[in-house]
Design a protein around this motif. Structure first.
Motif, short mmCIF file in Angstrom:
data_model
loop_
_atom_site.label_atom_id
_atom_site.label_comp_id
_atom_site.label_asym_id
_atom_site.label_seq_id
_atom_site.Cartn_x
_atom_site.Cartn_y
_atom_site.Cartn_z
N LEU A 226 -69.37 -6.37 44.21
CA LEU A 226 -69.71 -7.26 43.10
C LEU A 226 -68.46 -7.77 42.38
CD1 LEU A 226 -72.80 -5.41 41.57
CD2 LEU A 226 -72.81 -7.54 42.88
N TYR A 227 -67.51 -6.87 42.12
CA TYR A 227 -66.28 -7.26 41.43
C TYR A 227 -65.48 -8.27 42.26
CZ TYR A 227 -66.84 -3.58 37.91
OH TYR A 227 -67.30 -2.81 36.88
N SER A 228 -65.42 -8.05 43.57
CA SER A 228 -64.66 -8.94 44.45
C SER A 228 -65.34 -10.29 44.59
CB SER A 228 -64.48 -8.30 45.83
OG SER A 228 -63.83 -7.05 45.72
N PHE A 229 -66.66 -10.28 44.66
CA PHE A 229 -67.41 -11.50 44.91
C PHE A 229 -67.27 -12.49 43.75
CE2 PHE A 229 -71.13 -14.20 45.39
CZ PHE A 229 -71.13 -14.43 46.75
N LYS A 230 -67.21 -11.99 42.54
CA LYS A 230 -67.17 -12.87 41.38
C LYS A 230 -65.75 -13.11 40.85
CE LYS A 230 -67.83 -9.29 37.83
NZ LYS A 230 -66.59 -9.58 37.10
N ARG A 231 -64.75 -12.58 41.51
CA ARG A 231 -63.38 -12.70 40.99
C ARG A 231 -62.88 -14.13 41.15
NH1 ARG A 231 -60.02 -8.80 39.55
NH2 ARG A 231 -61.34 -7.23 40.53
N VAL A 232 -62.37 -14.70 40.08
CA VAL A 232 -61.89 -16.08 40.12
C VAL A 232 -60.50 -16.23 39.52
CG1 VAL A 232 -63.07 -16.61 37.94
CG2 VAL A 232 -62.45 -18.47 39.49
N THR A 233 -60.20 -15.51 38.43
CA THR A 233 -58.93 -15.69 37.73
C THR A 233 -57.75 -15.38 38.63
OG1 THR A 233 -60.01 -15.08 35.65
CG2 THR A 233 -57.60 -15.03 35.71
N LEU A 234 -57.80 -14.25 39.32
CA LEU A 234 -56.69 -13.82 40.15
C LEU A 234 -56.40 -14.84 41.25
CD1 LEU A 234 -55.99 -10.23 41.35
CD2 LEU A 234 -55.97 -12.08 43.01
N ILE A 235 -57.45 -15.25 41.96
CA ILE A 235 -57.25 -16.18 43.08
C ILE A 235 -56.79 -17.54 42.58
CG2 ILE A 235 -58.37 -17.29 45.05
CD1 ILE A 235 -60.34 -14.97 45.12
N PHE A 236 -57.38 -18.00 41.49
CA PHE A 236 -57.02 -19.32 40.97
C PHE A 236 -55.56 -19.36 40.53
CE2 PHE A 236 -56.69 -22.51 37.61
CZ PHE A 236 -57.21 -23.63 38.26
N LEU A 237 -55.09 -18.31 39.86
CA LEU A 237 -53.71 -18.29 39.40
C LEU A 237 -52.72 -18.12 40.54
CD1 LEU A 237 -54.01 -16.13 36.15
CD2 LEU A 237 -53.69 -18.59 36.32
N MET A 238 -53.13 -17.45 41.60
CA MET A 238 -52.21 -17.21 42.71
C MET A 238 -52.10 -18.42 43.63
SD MET A 238 -52.45 -13.28 44.01
CE MET A 238 -51.05 -13.62 45.07
N THR A 239 -53.23 -18.96 44.05
CA THR A 239 -53.20 -20.03 45.06
C THR A 239 -54.02 -21.25 44.69
OG1 THR A 239 -55.12 -19.10 46.24
CG2 THR A 239 -52.94 -18.29 46.87
N GLY A 240 -54.90 -21.14 43.68
CA GLY A 240 -55.76 -22.26 43.34
C GLY A 240 -56.77 -22.59 44.42
N GLY A 241 -56.99 -21.66 45.35
CA GLY A 241 -57.91 -21.90 46.45
C GLY A 241 -57.23 -22.39 47.72
N GLY A 242 -55.97 -22.74 47.64
CA GLY A 242 -55.22 -23.22 48.80
C GLY A 242 -54.45 -22.09 49.46
N PRO A 243 -53.56 -22.44 50.36
CA PRO A 243 -53.35 -23.78 50.90
C PRO A 243 -54.39 -24.14 51.96
CG PRO A 243 -51.82 -22.23 51.90
CD PRO A 243 -52.59 -21.46 50.87
N SER A 244 -54.76 -25.41 52.01
CA SER A 244 -55.75 -25.92 52.98
C SER A 244 -57.06 -25.16 52.90
CB SER A 244 -55.17 -25.85 54.40
OG SER A 244 -53.97 -26.59 54.50
N ARG A 245 -57.51 -24.84 51.67
CA ARG A 245 -58.77 -24.13 51.42
C ARG A 245 -58.80 -22.73 52.03
NH1 ARG A 245 -62.79 -27.62 49.50
NH2 ARG A 245 -62.33 -29.84 49.75
N ALA A 246 -57.63 -22.16 52.32
CA ALA A 246 -57.59 -20.85 52.98
C ALA A 246 -58.08 -19.73 52.08
CB ALA A 246 -56.17 -20.55 53.46
N THR A 247 -57.98 -19.91 50.77
CA THR A 247 -58.44 -18.88 49.83
C THR A 247 -59.49 -19.44 48.86
OG1 THR A 247 -56.62 -19.38 48.29
CG2 THR A 247 -56.24 -17.65 49.94
N GLU A 248 -60.16 -20.50 49.25
CA GLU A 248 -61.15 -21.12 48.37
C GLU A 248 -62.48 -20.38 48.49
OE1 GLU A 248 -61.89 -25.68 47.35
OE2 GLU A 248 -62.94 -25.07 49.18
#
Length: 297
Positions: A226-248
């Motif tokens: 549950l914690y991993s599924f809803k996590r957004v701040t960490l990923i957004f600050l690190m990669t913003g979902g990129g590169p090439s949607r690899a972490t979106e």
């Protein structure tokens, strides 16, 4: 008014402020979000101009490659974080459960990543993983592990590894604490009896320790999921979902559609799908807690 009626009304009156806050802060936004998913709503549209389009947003979502890519990325990210967090948490819990000098200090140090604010942790890790000046590349180059610097945050093949690694660093103390509590609840008599019967350490671990952690393991894995599924701040600050949607992941996709593409109705549809998935995991979590309570009662 009878005493029985008063006894029933007092808890309801005392819980009423909390219920009102819950309805305004949590329940209403959820209902509003689900309602928006059935409308053609743009972020900058005047209130009351939304057009009802039924399941159109969901139909468009299911035909979009970026949705299925985000769903796959979310599954990979969640699986990696849960698996690695569990294994490291189990190892550190076993270590901290043993007797050695400085155990109390070690336990405090092990909890520190959980106490560090997420934004501060991400900024530190971004510097560590920097392509040109990062300590990670400098250390790996000095030990001969790499010949050229690695683009941890700019390479699509490495960005997911970097995001999982940082999330595990932030999250594994939770796994450690829960499993440490589970280990201390296992009777020492069982271990001693197994050793007296001739079992080695591996057999004691597999046949005594792991069964004793069964209920803790189920709850822990569900919580980590549950914690991993809803996590957004960490990923957004690190990669913003990129590169090439690899972490979106889905949470990042929802943000992008709502606040960058202004497609609030479409983003609400993605959010509703996330809500359904997390609700399913939450129901499983509650069922496990209920069953665990019956076993211990």
């Amino acid at each position: 008014m009878t005493n029985t009626t008063k006894q029933k009304l007092v808890p309801m009156v005392l819980n009423l402020p909390a219920l009102i806050i819950f309805a305004l802060v949590i329940l209403y936004p959820i209902i509003k979000g689900i309602s928006l998913s059935f409308h053609n709503t743009q972020l900058l549209m005047p209130p009351g101009t939304e057009a009802f389009i039924g399941l159109r947003n969901y139909e468009v979502m299911l035909r979009q490659d970026h949705f299925w890519n985000s769903l796959k990325v979310t599954a990979i990210y969640t699986t990696g974080v849960v698996l690695v967090s569990y294994l490291i948490g189990l190892g550190t819990a076993l270590l901290l459960n043993s007797n050695f000098r400085g155990r109390k200090i070690a336990r405090v140090l092990m909890i520190l990543p959980w106490a560090v604010p997420e934004v501060a942790a991400v900024m530190t890790w971004r510097w560590i993983l920097d392509y040109q000046y990062g300590i990670m590349n400098s250390f790996m180059a000095s030990t001969g592990l790499i010949g050229t610097n690695l683009g941890w945050l700019v390479d699509p093949q490495l960005s997911m590894v970097a995001v999982i690694m940082v999330t595990v660093w932030v999250q594994f103390p939770l796994a450690t604490l829960m499993m440490l509590a589970g280990l201390q609840a296992i009777s020492q008599t069982l271990r001693e009896a197994a050793l007296i019967d001739g079992a080695n350490k591996w057999q004691v671990f597999w046949n005594v320790t792991m069964p004793g952690l069964k209920s803790v393991n189920v709850v822990l894995i569900l919580l980590l999921t549950l914690y991993s599924f809803k996590r957004v701040t960490l990923i957004f600050l690190m990669t913003g979902g990129g590169p090439s949607r690899a972490t979106e992941v889905l949470s990042i996709l929802t943000y992008q559609q709502a606040f960058k593409n202004y497609r609030l109705g479409y983003a609400s549809a993605i959010g509703t799908v996330m809500l359904v998935i997390m609700l399913a995991f939450s129901i499983i979590y509650l069922m496990v807690l209920s069953r665990r309570g019956k076993e211990t009662s």
